[in-house]
Design a protein around this motif. Structure first.
Motif, short mmCIF file in Angstrom:
data_model
loop_
_atom_site.label_atom_id
_atom_site.label_comp_id
_atom_site.label_asym_id
_atom_site.label_seq_id
_atom_site.Cartn_x
_atom_site.Cartn_y
_atom_site.Cartn_z
N GLU A 525 0.83 -1.21 0.00
CA GLU A 525 0.00 0.00 0.00
C GLU A 525 0.87 1.25 0.00
O GLU A 525 0.62 2.20 -0.78
N MET A 526 1.88 1.27 0.87
CA MET A 526 2.74 2.45 0.96
C MET A 526 3.57 2.65 -0.30
O MET A 526 3.93 3.78 -0.65
N SER A 527 3.89 1.55 -1.00
CA SER A 527 4.67 1.65 -2.23
C SER A 527 3.80 1.88 -3.45
O SER A 527 4.32 2.03 -4.56
N GLU A 528 2.47 1.87 -3.25
CA GLU A 528 1.50 2.09 -4.33
C GLU A 528 1.72 1.10 -5.47
O GLU A 528 1.80 1.47 -6.65
N LEU A 529 1.80 -0.18 -5.10
CA LEU A 529 2.04 -1.21 -6.11
C LEU A 529 0.80 -1.57 -6.91
O LEU A 529 0.88 -2.35 -7.85
N GLY A 530 -0.36 -1.09 -6.50
CA GLY A 530 -1.56 -1.32 -7.29
C GLY A 530 -2.58 -2.18 -6.57
O GLY A 530 -2.27 -2.89 -5.61
N GLU A 531 -3.82 -2.11 -7.06
CA GLU A 531 -4.93 -2.82 -6.42
C GLU A 531 -4.77 -4.34 -6.49
O GLU A 531 -5.12 -5.06 -5.56
N ASN A 532 -4.25 -4.85 -7.59
CA ASN A 532 -4.10 -6.30 -7.74
C ASN A 532 -3.16 -6.87 -6.68
O ASN A 532 -3.42 -7.92 -6.09
N VAL A 533 -2.06 -6.16 -6.45
CA VAL A 533 -1.08 -6.60 -5.44
C VAL A 533 -1.72 -6.53 -4.06
O VAL A 533 -1.58 -7.45 -3.25
N ARG A 534 -2.43 -5.43 -3.81
CA ARG A 534 -3.05 -5.27 -2.50
C ARG A 534 -4.12 -6.33 -2.25
O ARG A 534 -4.29 -6.81 -1.13
N GLU A 535 -4.85 -6.70 -3.27
CA GLU A 535 -5.85 -7.76 -3.12
C GLU A 535 -5.20 -9.08 -2.74
O GLU A 535 -5.70 -9.83 -1.89
N THR A 537 -2.22 -9.47 -1.19
CA THR A 537 -1.67 -9.39 0.17
C THR A 537 -2.80 -9.35 1.21
O THR A 537 -2.63 -9.88 2.32
N ASP A 538 -3.93 -8.72 0.87
CA ASP A 538 -5.07 -8.73 1.80
C ASP A 538 -5.59 -10.15 2.01
O ASP A 538 -5.96 -10.53 3.13
N ALA A 539 -5.62 -10.94 0.94
CA ALA A 539 -6.07 -12.33 1.06
C ALA A 539 -5.10 -13.14 1.92
O ALA A 539 -5.51 -13.95 2.76
N LEU A 540 -3.81 -12.91 1.70
CA LEU A 540 -2.81 -13.59 2.54
C LEU A 540 -2.95 -13.17 4.00
O LEU A 540 -2.85 -13.99 4.91
N ASP A 541 -3.20 -11.88 4.21
CA ASP A 541 -3.31 -11.34 5.57
C ASP A 541 -4.56 -11.87 6.27
O ASP A 541 -4.53 -12.20 7.47
N ALA A 542 -5.68 -11.96 5.55
CA ALA A 542 -6.92 -12.47 6.16
C ALA A 542 -6.74 -13.90 6.65
O ALA A 542 -7.16 -14.26 7.74
N ALA A 543 -6.07 -14.73 5.82
CA ALA A 543 -5.77 -16.10 6.27
C ALA A 543 -4.80 -16.08 7.43
O ALA A 543 -4.90 -16.90 8.36
N GLY A 544 -3.87 -15.12 7.42
CA GLY A 544 -2.90 -15.00 8.51
C GLY A 544 -3.55 -14.64 9.83
O GLY A 544 -3.12 -15.10 10.89
N ASN A 545 -4.60 -13.81 9.78
CA ASN A 545 -5.33 -13.49 11.02
C ASN A 545 -5.94 -14.73 11.65
O ASN A 545 -5.91 -14.92 12.86
N THR A 546 -6.49 -15.59 10.78
CA THR A 546 -7.10 -16.82 11.28
C THR A 546 -6.04 -17.76 11.84
O THR A 546 -6.22 -18.35 12.91
N THR A 547 -4.93 -17.93 11.11
CA THR A 547 -3.87 -18.83 11.60
C THR A 547 -3.24 -18.29 12.87
O THR A 547 -2.83 -19.07 13.74
#
Length: 786
Positions: A525-535, A537-547
């Motif tokens: 997000e801070m590097s402004e890599l784009g929505e596709n990248v953020r989507e 990483t968000d998916a990875l993060d959501a699974a990470g919250n559960t784990t």
């Protein structure tokens, strides 16, 4: 003489022929004294166990180094093939920003750990000096335990800060590459922590055994004394873990709460916006709290569960012979063997995730991580059975404090059943935690839907979810403790805790994966890599919250079993304390004793007081952070406009200073309370204090962790565009429903990442501290003798 025997056995283990011939020589040499032959056989069992332990630990370290190298092999540069099209231009500037942010996070994390380790070292040194009066050997083991905990936390932070920006970079090309990078980073931490911890513990046992234990058949009293000293290894690890977990938790949540309240709620800035001055501090906090602090916490669980099993088994486990009830050190290695073979099995399981399982779709992320737990549990079950028959006596008994036989006609299957109970209970707790905290299931979706009527209903639903989430884990822990106690007394409970932690390397890997993915999203997000990248990483993060929630469930469940087994060791110590020919505390702990009942109530209050300290500390630090973020945005309008860079360092300094200051009161509460109660009111008062804290603390910890996890994933459910109101309209970031979810997540942050995880350290640390100081308590009781 012992060194000669060890070298001899390593030589003779090469071939069966050599083994047979040398055993014949030993028989001829000792034919006049069969006792010596038995001693050599037991010594050989001890050495055989150590050889396997060190080989498997070495394999774990090699696998961790291999993954470390794989992470560092990813070279980041703007000329990467296909990058121009993927980033849609200005790729060089974006990659330079990514590297710069990664460097800021790494520098901030290292600076905090330096300050924290320096402050903690002073306190740990004072405790080590005081422990000299208990025993110099206890003091030495304490120092080694604390040092190992620090080392494991630092190594975890080092790999996390190397993997986070590489995960963000890998997400540009594919989801599969990003997942593999984050998971490899988690594997480094998991395998290094368990392998190093087990190696150092084994070395301590070798050295102490050579110095303390006499070479004769009736040496079990020396073994009891030796493992009492070794228990301080767990005490050292858990003492540092307390400050690491609390300090890191305050740091990360102060930054997180400050960033959310001003950035998201007041200014409508997206998650991890580069315009938010607290964003870097928030990402630094993920590493010092959820990586270094979590690593120190689970090291403490591992060390204490192993030490608890060794202490209780040396005290109670006996083999009946014609010369009486005896035990040898080679017959006590089952707990260490379970952990060692757990490393070996988990290497194979993690290799499956790295090389065979391909995470090429968002829906596969969570299922792949969950499958790691299931596969390791299934694979370990038959291995544990084999270890039990190999390393335990074919027949043994458990003795009571007065030396009488408490449980007889015991077989190795009793031990592996206890371990399997813990192993499968841990899996059940993990899966149920996932059900209660993942937005793939009804409970979290109900919490998300409640945001339609505002933050208040969101908080009500979240609290109710947390309370309900205690039912299944508590029943699982209760059944495990009951059956284990019935089979092998407190030794069975310790084995159940070890069984729950036997796949700790996998548990740590998927736990550390979460903060790495979270950081990757922030960097993207801070590097402004784009929505596709953020989507991605968000998916990875959501699974990470559960784990991460699953990992907390494992840690809390094992902490409850470890504390109960340590409590059993404590009771045994005070019951066997002798004054002349009398045993003044032989009656143990009875609920109808007024002082025990009174202390039971006080013990049950401690987790509430501890949680109040930690949550208020987060609130104080967050208030300073909010004021600083508001000041910067008000005095420098260019920050919000995107023409001026925020002062990230000021926010990092606030979190660092506040966390180091605020971690002291809750830390002192945990250490001073059982010590003062034991010294002033005697050992029986502590016997009431400990179960009160255990029963209250474990329920609060589960509730707090799951409530916070559910609020976090309810927010992500809305951000992902899954939420629809009654009219069928999709509500996403920036909506009133999202703001309500952000408020719930903000309230839940200190619950799931500070108070909840720290409570399991409270119940463990109080128990092992009391065990180490049991003799001192029996000699004091200045105000109440019992």
């Amino acid at each position: 003489m012992k060194i000669y025997k060890i070298i001899l056995y390593i030589r003779i283990d090469r071939t069966q022929k050599q083994f047979i011939s040398i055993v014949k020589i030993e028989r001829e040499f000792y034919e006049r004294n069969n006792k010596d032959l038995i001693l050599i056989q037991n010594q050989m069992e001890f050495v055989t166990a150590l050889v396997f332990i060190f080989i498997l630990c070495a394999c774990g370290i090699v696998w961790a180094i291999f993954n470390w190298m794989a992470v560092h092999k990813v070279e980041i540069h703007h000329k990467h093939e296909g990058l121009t099209e993927l980033l849609q231009g200005a790729e060089q500037e974006k990659i330079e920003t990514l590297l710069e942010i990664g460097e800021h996070i790494q520098d901030g994390a290292q600076a905090f750990l330096r300050e924290e380790y320096t402050d903690c070292s002073v306190f740990l040194a004072i405790m080590a000096v005081l422990l000299i009066f208990v025993s110099p050997w206890s003091s030495l083991a304490f120092i080694l335990g604390a040092g190992t905990s620090m080392l494991c936390g630092y190594l975890g932070m080092a790999i996390a800060t190397a993997a986070n920006f590489r995960t963000a970079f890998s997400a540009i090309t594919s989801l599969a590459n990003a997942f593999q990078m984050a998971y490899r980073g988690g594997c480094v931490m998991g395998f290094l922590l368990v392998s190093i911890s087990l190696s150092i513990l084994s070395l301590i046992i070798i050295i102490y055994n050579a110095i303390i234990v006499k070479s004769d058949e009736n040496n079990y009293e020396d073994l009891v004394m030796m493992f009492d000293y070794v228990a301080a290894y767990g005490l050292g690890g858990s003492t540092f873990a307390l400050f690491g977990r609390v300090g890191g938790g305050i740091y990360t949540k102060a930054a997180d709460v400050g960033a959310d309240l001003v950035g998201k709620v007041e200014k409508n800035l997206p998650e991890d916006s580069p315009k938010n001055p607290a964003t870097i501090a928030d990402n630094v906090g993920d590493n010092v709290g959820d990586i270094a602090g979590m690593g120190a916490d689970l090291f403490g669980s591992f060390a204490e569960s192993t030490c608890a099993a060794l202490v209780v088994s040396s005290t109670q486990l006996r083999v009946q012979t014609e010369n009486g009830n005896t035990i040898e050190i080679g017959q006590l290695m089952y707990p260490l063997m379970v952990s060692a073979f757990g490393i070996g099995i988990c290497i194979l399981v993690s290799a499956y995730a790295v090389y065979i399982s391909k995470v090429n779709h968002i829906n596969k992320i969570e299922s792949t991580l969950k499958f790691q737990l299931l596969l390791s549990t299934i694979a370990l079950s038959p291995i544990i059975i084999g270890i039990a028959y190999w390393s335990l006596p074919s027949d043994f008994v458990m003795i009571a404090a007065d030396g009488s036989i408490q449980l007889s006609d015991l077989k190795p299957y009793h031990a592996f059943l206890c371990s399997l109970l813990g192993l499968w209970s841990g899996l059940l707790i993990g899966y149920f935690t996932e059900y209660m905290t993942s937005h793939s299931y009804t409970p979290v979706r109900e919490v998300a839907q409640s945001c339609g009527t505002g933050a208040a209903t969101n908080i009500i639903y979240g609290l109710a979810l947390g309370y309900l989430s205690t039912i299944v884990p508590i029943i699982a822990i209760a059944i495990t403790a009951l059956l284990s106690m019935k089979m092998l007394s407190f030794y069975g409970v310790a084995l159940a805790a070890l069984g729950m932690l036997s796949n700790l390397t996998i548990g740590l890997a998927i736990d550390a994966y979460g903060p790495i993915s979270d950081n990757a999203g922030g960097i993207a997000e801070m590097s402004e890599l784009g929505e596709n990248v953020r989507e991605s990483t968000d998916a990875l993060d959501a699974a990470g919250n559960t784990t991460a929630a699953i990992g907390k469930g494992f840690a809390i469940g094992s902490a409850a079993l470890v504390s109960l087994s340590l409590y059993g060791g404590y009771l045994t110590r005070i019951q066997t304390y002798k004054v002349g020919e009398e045993f003044p505390f032989a009656q143990g702990a009875k609920i109808d004793d007024p002082v025990i009942f009174a202390m039971l109530l006080i013990g049950a209050m401690l987790p509430y007081a501890f949680s109040a300290f930690t949550m208020k500390s987060v609130g104080k630090a967050a208030l300073q952070m909010v004021e600083e973020v508001r000041r910067q945005l008000h005095e420098h309008p260019g920050i919000y406009a995107g023409t001026e860079e925020p002062d990230f360092r000021a926010c990092i300094a606030i979190s660092t200073k506040a966390s180091l200051k605020e971690m002291i009161p809750p830390g002192l509460l945990v250490i001073v309370t059982p010590t003062a109660v034991g010294l002033f009111f005697g050992p029986q008062a502590v016997a009431g204090l400990l179960p009160g804290a255990l029963v209250s603390g474990v329920q609060m910890a589960i509730s707090a962790s799951n409530t916070g996890g559910a609020w976090d994933n309810a927010k992500k459910y809305i951000e992902a565009g899954f939420y629809r109101n009654d009219a069928g309209e999709v509500k996403k970031k920036g909506s009133d429903e999202h703001k309500a979810a952000v408020i719930g997540d903000t309230v839940g942050d200190p619950l799931k990442d500070t108070s909840g995880p720290s409570l399991n350290i409270l119940i463990k640390l109080m128990a092992i501290l009391s065990l180490v100081l049991a003799g001192a308590f029996c000699r004091t009781g200045w105000l109440y003798k019992g």
